[in-house]
Design a protein around this motif. Sequence first.
Motif, PDB file in Angstrom:
ATOM      1  N   GLY A  16      15.642  27.579  16.083  1.00 47.74           N
ATOM      2  CA  GLY A  16      16.049  26.522  14.895  1.00 47.74           C
ATOM      3  C   GLY A  16      15.013  26.553  13.892  1.00 47.74           C
ATOM      4  O   GLY A  16      15.552  26.589  12.524  1.00 47.74           O
ATOM      5  N   LEU A  17      13.978  26.617  14.208  1.00 47.93           N
ATOM      6  CA  LEU A  17      12.844  26.650  13.206  1.00 47.93           C
ATOM      7  C   LEU A  17      12.984  27.945  12.368  1.00 47.93           C
ATOM      8  O   LEU A  17      12.661  28.126  11.017  1.00 47.93           O
ATOM      9  CB  LEU A  17      11.354  26.569  13.949  1.00 47.93           C
ATOM     10  CG  LEU A  17      10.069  26.456  13.010  1.00 47.93           C
ATOM     11  CD1 LEU A  17      10.407  24.984  12.139  1.00 47.93           C
ATOM     12  CD2 LEU A  17       9.168  26.104  13.972  1.00 47.93           C
ATOM     13  N   ARG A  18      13.245  29.079  13.109  1.00 40.99           N
ATOM     14  CA  ARG A  18      13.235  30.268  12.105  1.00 40.99           C
ATOM     15  C   ARG A  18      14.312  30.240  11.323  1.00 40.99           C
ATOM     16  O   ARG A  18      14.114  30.679  10.252  1.00 40.99           O
ATOM     17  CB  ARG A  18      13.565  31.475  13.463  1.00 40.99           C
ATOM     18  CG  ARG A  18      13.805  32.635  12.472  1.00 40.99           C
ATOM     19  CD  ARG A  18      14.337  34.094  13.493  1.00 40.99           C
ATOM     20  NE  ARG A  18      13.211  34.683  14.556  1.00 40.99           N
ATOM     21  CZ  ARG A  18      12.451  35.466  13.777  1.00 40.99           C
ATOM     22  NH1 ARG A  18      13.014  36.061  12.912  1.00 40.99           N
ATOM     23  NH2 ARG A  18      11.440  35.915  14.717  1.00 40.99           N
ATOM     24  N   PHE A  19      15.594  29.775  12.020  1.00 41.45           N
ATOM     25  CA  PHE A  19      16.567  29.529  10.901  1.00 41.45           C
ATOM     26  C   PHE A  19      16.308  28.691   9.535  1.00 41.45           C
ATOM     27  O   PHE A  19      16.501  28.937   8.632  1.00 41.45           O
ATOM     28  CB  PHE A  19      17.758  28.952  11.303  1.00 41.45           C
ATOM     29  CG  PHE A  19      19.160  28.757  10.945  1.00 41.45           C
ATOM     30  CD1 PHE A  19      19.906  29.783  10.455  1.00 41.45           C
ATOM     31  CD2 PHE A  19      19.189  27.322  10.275  1.00 41.45           C
ATOM     32  CE1 PHE A  19      20.937  29.412   9.711  1.00 41.45           C
ATOM     33  CE2 PHE A  19      20.552  27.211   9.375  1.00 41.45           C
ATOM     34  CZ  PHE A  19      21.210  28.202   9.304  1.00 41.45           C
ATOM     35  N   THR A  20      15.487  27.508   9.894  1.00 36.56           N
ATOM     36  CA  THR A  20      15.422  26.769   8.808  1.00 36.56           C
ATOM     37  C   THR A  20      14.234  27.397   7.776  1.00 36.56           C
ATOM     38  O   THR A  20      14.586  27.363   6.478  1.00 36.56           O
ATOM     39  CB  THR A  20      14.296  25.652   9.234  1.00 36.56           C
ATOM     40  OG1 THR A  20      15.547  24.688  10.150  1.00 36.56           O
ATOM     41  CG2 THR A  20      13.946  24.725   8.324  1.00 36.56           C
ATOM     42  N   LEU A  21      13.311  28.128   8.195  1.00 38.81           N
ATOM     43  CA  LEU A  21      12.167  28.757   7.414  1.00 38.81           C
ATOM     44  C   LEU A  21      12.903  30.160   6.599  1.00 38.81           C
ATOM     45  O   LEU A  21      12.709  30.267   5.437  1.00 38.81           O
ATOM     46  CB  LEU A  21      11.221  29.164   8.175  1.00 38.81           C
ATOM     47  CG  LEU A  21      10.388  27.936   8.838  1.00 38.81           C
ATOM     48  CD1 LEU A  21       9.006  28.681   9.646  1.00 38.81           C
ATOM     49  CD2 LEU A  21       9.675  27.243   7.573  1.00 38.81           C
ATOM     50  N   ARG A  23      15.917  30.595   5.845  1.00 41.98           N
ATOM     51  CA  ARG A  23      16.921  29.986   4.617  1.00 41.98           C
ATOM     52  C   ARG A  23      16.233  30.050   3.201  1.00 41.98           C
ATOM     53  O   ARG A  23      16.761  29.947   2.138  1.00 41.98           O
ATOM     54  CB  ARG A  23      17.322  28.671   4.949  1.00 41.98           C
ATOM     55  CG  ARG A  23      18.412  28.740   5.931  1.00 41.98           C
ATOM     56  CD  ARG A  23      18.795  27.234   6.635  1.00 41.98           C
ATOM     57  NE  ARG A  23      19.773  26.539   5.416  1.00 41.98           N
ATOM     58  CZ  ARG A  23      19.843  25.371   5.387  1.00 41.98           C
ATOM     59  NH1 ARG A  23      19.524  24.656   6.350  1.00 41.98           N
ATOM     60  NH2 ARG A  23      20.567  25.116   4.394  1.00 41.98           N
ATOM     61  N   THR A  24      14.929  30.144   3.127  1.00 41.56           N
ATOM     62  CA  THR A  24      14.277  29.920   1.840  1.00 41.56           C
ATOM     63  C   THR A  24      13.973  31.435   1.454  1.00 41.56           C
ATOM     64  O   THR A  24      14.143  32.341   2.015  1.00 41.56           O
ATOM     65  CB  THR A  24      12.774  29.402   1.982  1.00 41.56           C
ATOM     66  OG1 THR A  24      12.087  30.331   2.925  1.00 41.56           O
ATOM     67  CG2 THR A  24      13.006  27.804   2.747  1.00 41.56           C
ATOM     68  N   LYS A 104       7.085  16.697  15.292  1.00 43.03           N
ATOM     69  CA  LYS A 104       8.370  17.251  15.436  1.00 43.03           C
ATOM     70  C   LYS A 104       9.530  16.149  15.175  1.00 43.03           C
ATOM     71  O   LYS A 104       9.047  14.953  15.796  1.00 43.03           O
ATOM     72  CB  LYS A 104       8.555  17.734  16.921  1.00 43.03           C
ATOM     73  CG  LYS A 104       7.730  19.247  17.167  1.00 43.03           C
ATOM     74  CD  LYS A 104       8.112  19.648  18.742  1.00 43.03           C
ATOM     75  CE  LYS A 104       7.504  21.001  18.864  1.00 43.03           C
ATOM     76  NZ  LYS A 104       7.763  21.692  20.200  1.00 43.03           N
ATOM     77  N   ALA A 108      13.455  18.956   8.021  1.00 48.92           N
ATOM     78  CA  ALA A 108      13.400  20.564   7.518  1.00 48.92           C
ATOM     79  C   ALA A 108      12.540  20.696   6.322  1.00 48.92           C
ATOM     80  O   ALA A 108      11.827  21.805   6.458  1.00 48.92           O
ATOM     81  CB  ALA A 108      14.570  21.186   7.702  1.00 48.92           C
ATOM     82  N   GLU A 109      12.761  19.975   5.403  1.00 56.77           N
ATOM     83  CA  GLU A 109      12.212  20.207   4.001  1.00 56.77           C
ATOM     84  C   GLU A 109      10.655  20.045   3.939  1.00 56.77           C
ATOM     85  O   GLU A 109       9.884  20.710   3.355  1.00 56.77           O
ATOM     86  CB  GLU A 109      12.753  19.385   2.941  1.00 56.77           C
ATOM     87  CG  GLU A 109      14.319  19.596   2.644  1.00 56.77           C
ATOM     88  CD  GLU A 109      15.121  18.994   3.613  1.00 56.77           C
ATOM     89  OE1 GLU A 109      14.729  18.271   4.557  1.00 56.77           O
ATOM     90  OE2 GLU A 109      16.344  19.262   3.616  1.00 56.77           O
ATOM     91  N   VAL A 112       9.003  22.958   5.784  1.00 57.94           N
ATOM     92  CA  VAL A 112       9.200  24.121   4.607  1.00 57.94           C
ATOM     93  C   VAL A 112       8.058  23.924   3.685  1.00 57.94           C
ATOM     94  O   VAL A 112       7.155  24.806   3.197  1.00 57.94           O
ATOM     95  CB  VAL A 112      10.318  24.347   3.876  1.00 57.94           C
ATOM     96  CG1 VAL A 112      10.284  25.358   2.776  1.00 57.94           C
ATOM     97  CG2 VAL A 112      11.506  24.877   4.905  1.00 57.94           C
TER      98      VAL A 112
END
Length: 207
Positions: A16-21, A23-24, A104, A108-109, A112
């Motif tokens: 999930g963290l990979r997906f969040t990061l 996306r930038t 945690k 998400a912002e 980032v």
Amino acid sequence: MIRVVLVDDHPMFREGLRFTLERTEDIQVVGEADDGQQALDVIAEVDPDVVVMDLAMPRLDGLAATERLAAEGARAGILVLTFSEEDTAVLAAVRAGARGYLVKGVAAEQVVSGVRAVAAGHAVFGPSLATRMLEFFGGGRPREPRFPELSEREHEVLGHLANGWTNQRIADELVISPITVRNHVSSILTKLRLTNRREAMLRYHDR
């Protein structure tokens, strides 16, 4: 491009963290590890700009891994992302060399933004921690000292005890004998007029 390594023993969380990061447009995840020892190997291999590091992990925890990276002069900035928001954990991470600390569950912002801030050489703390860090380091209005009847060492022992640590783990962390820890715990209970470790934990957390 900010190159990031993710260190956490929960694969789903890392995913999930990979997906969040990713996306930038300015962040790329270049490696992952599920414990501190593996992290040291991955970081040496890929030389990231930022390491997002959990603290509670098997084999080698995040605090010890951060200390090792600092001692070895690693270039990467460490952003701790973990569950604990206790002052003792935050301060230990900062002393070990972390540039940032998030709990945690933050948006998400914020993760980032934290990665970008650490990559730029800035310190970053989550909203619930920032005021306490300012107070501790003298940038804000100081709080009344807690448990003034305790010595500095007893404060350290109490903080670890309140996190559920055993005497042996506290002894290993503070580099003292388990018997010395036991004596400190006994003194703490006497000074705070408590009868057992559970009461000490509840008192520390104001419950």
